[in-house]
Write an enzyme that holds these catalytic residues in place. Structure first.
Site, PDB file in Angstrom:
ATOM      1  N   LYS A   9       0.846  -1.197   0.000  1.00 53.02           N
ATOM      2  CA  LYS A   9       0.000   0.000   0.000  1.00 53.02           C
ATOM      3  C   LYS A   9       0.878   1.242   0.000  1.00 53.02           C
ATOM      4  CE  LYS A   9       0.862   1.598   4.279  1.00 53.02           C
ATOM      5  NZ  LYS A   9       1.420   2.946   4.583  1.00 53.02           N
ATOM      6  N   ASP A 135      -2.499  -1.671  10.656  1.00 51.54           N
ATOM      7  CA  ASP A 135      -2.712  -1.654   9.201  1.00 51.54           C
ATOM      8  C   ASP A 135      -3.360  -2.939   8.686  1.00 51.54           C
ATOM      9  OD1 ASP A 135      -1.710   0.864   8.761  1.00 51.54           O
ATOM     10  OD2 ASP A 135       0.279   0.194   8.129  1.00 51.54           O
TER      11      ASP A 135
END
Length: 289
Positions: A9, A135
């Protein structure tokens, strides 16, 4: 056998609102998966326990690895007597601000859940995942998301317009704990316009997105590692709409409208060697669950 991809990401925008009494930081950020991924395979084994093999990186293959811990957590929750063999092929740079470890743990939760028919829903996996890392809930699903709280409150956003990315990771490793530990959240004078970026995403306006890119963690990491600022300037001079550090760094990404322009920029960065790894890629919005 089950196969899973663990996508890296980037943060199109990252704001820290405050440090909470429990020591966590309250964030508001826009997360986006990119087309760089690790690959994991999962197979049952008769002997109890976890066998983890790692290819492409020198990482621990025991309880010090998030993959191992994620598998162990699910096996314990469901009291599975069998074991699991896991092979991890690393391609995402390590300690790069791209959530490689969290993505691997998320893929492990998905893979072990499927391999043993545990029946956990995506939301249940996210609730389990956040106990391992902030996350991980995002990485379980991926795509374009507004992330709030400590990272566990997720709101789907419109996908960004098609474009091309140059992603460069300098030959340094950055500790997320160090960056957040040295961040003076109460003294920040700049906060990126996350709401405005979400509106630009909904309107499909690339310039509206790139004009609002910002990451408050740069106030810590860039001071420690000036090469990050060098990479940002290089990318913009080489035609990027804008460039930004991802997460706690040190990875920098630039957004380009044309693939040819992105490839030329990547070649120039490789030639000057301010980065150890340079990718030309794009956004990845295939939902993982």
């Amino acid at each position: 056998m089950i196969r899973e991809k663990a996508y890296a990401k980037i943060n199109l925008g990252l704001d820290v609102l405050r440090r909470r009494p429990d020591g966590y930081h309250e964030v508001k950020m826009i997360m986006q998966t990119v087309d760089i991924c690790d690959e994991l395979t999962f197979e049952k084994r008769e002997e109890p326990g976890i066998e983890l093999q790692i290819e492409g990186a020198d990482l621990p293959a025991d309880e010090n690895n998030l993959v191992y811990r994620a598998a162990a957590l699910l096996l314990e929750k469901k009291q599975i007597r069998e074991g699991v063999s896991i092979t991890l092929q690393k391609k995402i740079p390590i300690a790069a601000g791209m959530a490689g470890g969290s993505a691997d743990a998320a893929a492990t939760l998905r893979g072990v859940n499927a391999l043993f028919g545990m029946g956990y829903s995506a939301e249940e996996l996210k609730e389990i995942g956040v106990t391992l890392g902030a996350d991980i809930p995002y990485c379980i699903q991926g795509g374009t998301m507004l992330s709030e709280g400590i990272g566990e409150i997720l709101t789907p956003l419109s996908e960004p317009p098609a474009c091309h990315l140059v992603i460069a990771k300098p030959d340094i490793d950055v500790s997320t704990a160090f960056v957040y530990g040295h961040l003076q959240a109460d003294k920040l004078t700049f906060h990126p316009d996350i709401d405005g970026m979400a509106a630009a995403l909904a309107a499909g306006e690339l310039r509206g997105i790139t004009d609002r890119m910002g990451n408050v963690l740069e106030t810590v990491t860039v001071k420690e590692y000036p090469v990050i600022d060098k990479l940002k300037r290089m990318m913009c001079e080489l035609g990027a709409e804008n460039a930004l550090m991802s997460g706690s760094g040190p990875t920098v990404f630039g957004i380009y409208r044309e693939k040819e322009e992105a490839e030329k920029a990547a070649a120039a960065i490789r030639a000057e060697e301010p980065a150890a790894s340079v990718f030309v890629t794009g956004f990845c919005n295939n939902k993982l669950l």
